[in-house]
Design a protein around this motif. Sequence first.
Motif, short mmCIF file in Angstrom:
data_model
loop_
_atom_site.label_atom_id
_atom_site.label_comp_id
_atom_site.label_asym_id
_atom_site.label_seq_id
_atom_site.Cartn_x
_atom_site.Cartn_y
_atom_site.Cartn_z
N SER A 147 0.83 -1.21 0.00
CA SER A 147 0.00 0.00 0.00
C SER A 147 0.86 1.25 0.00
CB SER A 147 -0.93 0.00 1.22
OG SER A 147 -1.81 -1.10 1.20
N GLN A 148 1.95 1.22 0.76
CA GLN A 148 2.84 2.37 0.78
C GLN A 148 3.51 2.58 -0.58
OE1 GLN A 148 5.40 1.22 4.00
NE2 GLN A 148 4.15 2.22 5.57
N ASN A 151 1.01 4.22 -2.84
CA ASN A 151 0.84 5.63 -2.50
C ASN A 151 2.01 6.46 -3.00
OD1 ASN A 151 -1.64 5.19 -1.26
ND2 ASN A 151 -0.71 4.82 0.74
N LYS A 154 1.88 6.79 -6.73
CA LYS A 154 0.81 7.71 -7.10
C LYS A 154 1.23 9.15 -6.83
CE LYS A 154 -4.06 8.70 -6.13
NZ LYS A 154 -5.25 8.29 -5.34
N ARG A 155 1.87 9.38 -5.70
CA ARG A 155 2.27 10.74 -5.35
C ARG A 155 3.37 11.26 -6.28
NH1 ARG A 155 3.88 9.72 -0.84
NH2 ARG A 155 6.13 9.76 -1.16
#
Length: 432
Positions: A147-148, A151, A154-155
């Motif tokens: 999940s990290q 993220n 995506k960022r």
Amino acid sequence: MVRTGQKRRGGGKMAAPEERDLTQEQTEKLLQFQDLTGIESMDQCRHTLEQHNWNIEVNTADHRIYSYVVSRPQPRGLLGWGYYLIMLPFRFTYYTILDIFRFALRFIRPDPRSRVTDPVGDIVSFMHSFEEKYGKAHPVFYQGTYSQALNDAKRELRFLLVYLHGDDHQDSDEFCRNTLCAPEVISLINTRMLFWACSTNKPEGYRVSQALRENTYPLLAMIMLKDRRMTVVGRLEGLIQPDDLINQLTFIMDANQTYLVSERLEREERNQTQVLRQQQDEAYLASLRADQEKERKKREEREQKRRKEEEVQQQKLAEERRRQNLQEEKERKLECLPPEPSPDDPDSVKIIFKLPNDSRVERRFHFSQSLTVIHDFLFSLKESPEKFQIEANFPRRVLPCIPSEEWPNPPTLQEAGLSHTEVLFVQDLTDE
């Protein structure tokens, strides 16, 4: 076998290969494979197809995910087919019993991999075991949970390459040793994408495998931000060689680069819009604060003006009350004055008072009367000041007309040394 779900790309038609030893069917497959993968070199396309026995299949069910599956080479020669046929019953029996055992075990004991308790620990454990077995020359592993990694990708608007390692699969060892740890593969992955990897024997890797639903190992999945959500845009399954892996990854990134560029532009536009909105909000707040400050100053000025008006009004009222009290006091003093003696009275004193406004007042008093009577007479006059003292000229002195510490009881006119006719001066002490 190679299976792909990428749409056929437009463009000019490719010329037929110059090799004369290709059949018409192989030539068509070669052109089709080049059109699907975007590999410009005909020799490289032919080499890849020859590795997979010219087996290419186009999957049109899903045009959104590029899928590239590498099948194990078919047996060659009489000896190869003989070994394959001899081992086939044993493989079938082994995998059938293993599947039955695993299926039955689910009813007895739940799969411990289904409970993810320490995802970061799973990643670190896989990294250590990978380095112990294959060395430290490998792509940079993302040291965090799946999940990290999603993220961060995506960022940062970067590609995320996910590798699921099957410890028990026969191709995993060769893939890690010869393909994943190849210098050119390491360079490509480290410079152009984030790389997350885990073993499916670990709860975190097993959880990700349930989401990606792999068909075989090794599995590589390319994930990126597309249409404002993280999406799998490419899947590479099976034992793939380094050059082939580089070509496939490059093709997937080139085919989807426009989405990242578009997302960057949209994000920049959103950021600019947000900055503009923030600047407008700040300008509005500054204007609002300025208006509030102006209104506050106006309220303070109005309040100050009101207080001054109230103060002036109170001063006027106090002045009126003071004058009224003074007038009442004058009238009371006048009423309390003893009658004026007659001119024929031998004990009378004629006094001429010179007032501060240069006017003169004349009256008779009795020698036996206190100097307080003189003061009360002058106080009752309209022309006299509110506070004053009475002075005699010869000798020059101030008459003690009001009780004090030195004169608790003011003297009489006779005791003060006044003659039958006197001129006294009234000194104004109102401003002192």
